[in-house]
Design a protein around this motif. Sequence first.
Motif, PDB file in Angstrom:
ATOM      1  N   ARG A  21       0.988  -1.326   0.223  1.00 29.02           N
ATOM      2  CA  ARG A  21      -0.075   0.023   0.394  1.00 29.02           C
ATOM      3  C   ARG A  21       0.859   1.302  -0.082  1.00 29.02           C
ATOM      4  O   ARG A  21       0.696   2.271  -0.828  1.00 29.02           O
TER       5      ARG A  21
ATOM      6  N   TYR B 223       2.090   1.725  -4.171  1.00 29.61           N
ATOM      7  CA  TYR B 223       0.838   2.639  -4.111  1.00 29.61           C
ATOM      8  C   TYR B 223       0.185   3.795  -3.738  1.00 29.61           C
ATOM      9  O   TYR B 223       0.803   4.552  -5.229  1.00 29.61           O
TER      10      TYR B 223
ATOM     11  N   TRP C  44      -7.097   3.767  -4.964  1.00 26.61           N
ATOM     12  CA  TRP C  44      -6.746   2.880  -6.309  1.00 26.61           C
ATOM     13  C   TRP C  44      -7.728   1.617  -6.006  1.00 26.61           C
ATOM     14  O   TRP C  44      -8.042   1.513  -4.903  1.00 26.61           O
TER      15      TRP C  44
ATOM     16  N   ASP D  84      -7.059  -1.179 -10.312  1.00 27.80           N
ATOM     17  CA  ASP D  84      -5.340  -0.511 -10.027  1.00 27.80           C
ATOM     18  C   ASP D  84      -4.236  -1.923  -9.442  1.00 27.80           C
ATOM     19  O   ASP D  84      -3.035  -1.766  -9.781  1.00 27.80           O
ATOM     20  N   CYS D  85      -4.678  -2.243  -8.310  1.00 25.03           N
ATOM     21  CA  CYS D  85      -4.114  -3.008  -7.466  1.00 25.03           C
ATOM     22  C   CYS D  85      -3.429  -4.160  -8.091  1.00 25.03           C
ATOM     23  O   CYS D  85      -1.561  -4.812  -8.150  1.00 25.03           O
TER      24      CYS D  85
ATOM     25  N   MET E 143      -0.445  -2.878 -10.704  1.00 22.52           N
ATOM     26  CA  MET E 143       0.339  -2.587 -10.327  1.00 22.52           C
ATOM     27  C   MET E 143       1.527  -3.340  -9.181  1.00 22.52           C
ATOM     28  O   MET E 143       2.171  -3.876  -9.481  1.00 22.52           O
TER      29      MET E 143
END
Length: 451
Positions: free
Chosen positions: A213, A216, A229, A233-234, A237
């Motif tokens: 996190r 992020y 996010w 998105d996670c 990434m």
Amino acid sequence: MNNTEFVTEQNKDVYLFSTEVENLMINEFFTSANGDYVKVYLLGLMRAKHGIVEDRSKTANVLGITPDEIDAAWDYWESVGVIRRDYMPDDSYRVVFLSQISRFYGNKKSRSSGSESEEQDSRLVNLDLKHLYDTYESASGRSIPSSDARKIADTIGTFGVSPEVYAYAIKYSSDNGHNDVRYINKVAINWHKEGCNTEADVKALLDKDAKRRYLYGRIFKEIGFNRQWNSGDCEMMDRWFDKFGYNIDEVLEAVKLTAGKREPSLRYVDAVLENKYRKAGGIEPSYKANNQNGAQGPGPAGGKSTQAEKARNTNSEGSVNVSKRVLEEYYKYLREKAVHDQKEKQQKLEAEMPVMQKFASIEADIKEKLLAGLGSIGKEKRTELLQRQKELIEQKKEFLAVNGYPEDYLEVKYKCPICKDHGIMDDGMRCSCVKERADEAYRWNKDRQTK
């Protein structure tokens, strides 16, 4: 050798005996059940204690209801898990009454029915469950309802979540303001699926999540996003770190390439990093630097010829031109696929959990009665059927949640929930998804022509 059998004379009058009912049944089920259903249950339990077999018509006369209403009562009791029906070849069935105390505290095995180690294992299971119930009551500040206790026991038994992990899930959820058992179940099951069997495993997983996190946050700050996010998105990434093996500095270098762009995009960064990764492995990048300004940037494969082809098939709004017929055929394909996927999930669940077949059967029966009775059944009967249908839907949602599935798992998942993949909304206006579906329909139609 002659054997001597010893028996006592049995009193044949069942009305001189008492029928014991578990307090859990009275407190958790009788208080909310239909009165006729309670009568059917109690009379059936009395018959079961003395091994009495009785025709449904006779039972119906005794209770002053119809045989169909008796079937409906057993449908209800089976759906909430307090009885089981074993069906015979002649379509009759035997009602088996299930102990709620056993479900609450686990099944105890005696030395005569198994080894000493089996009995010890059973005791440990019971002690573990008792500890979890105490942990829940301490964390929530209230007594645990038997329905929640069953959910905990079912989660431990069905998914194999270790009691240590579940106990930590209770504390973790409570610290974050959640004492709902369904929420705790999801947390515990997710940790179990991540391979956690001890509290230390969970803490290591949470530590990894906290570090991720932080990464992020750095990426979003650098790219200039003010929003939180999401799961997509996670996932994107995570791929940069886990699959491609980049460190945060390398990712931030790619992020800087979005500087000055009107609408910064994670997808742009993803394309840059993927092509860098592919190039490092000796693979040609998935895009070529052939835009009009000669600057590098993600784009479709195939270079100038692909861009020219796309330009010939694109309208002034940037959406691909397809005929109305092709678009309608594509929407039909999406609807059929959504229904097919839902049926596959239903069949899979029914194979894994037979009780889902019963849910489906009862639901179909209610719908059939509602349709067959249009204009002929009274308002009161129709209201009762609709109420039963509503209760069944809620019971099914709760059952899915207890077993780790989203409540809407068995609903048809359309690509566009607004128009349900028709392209037209209820008010007759064109849906906002049409432009995106047109692009997809163009590629879909092209693919099927080449096959």
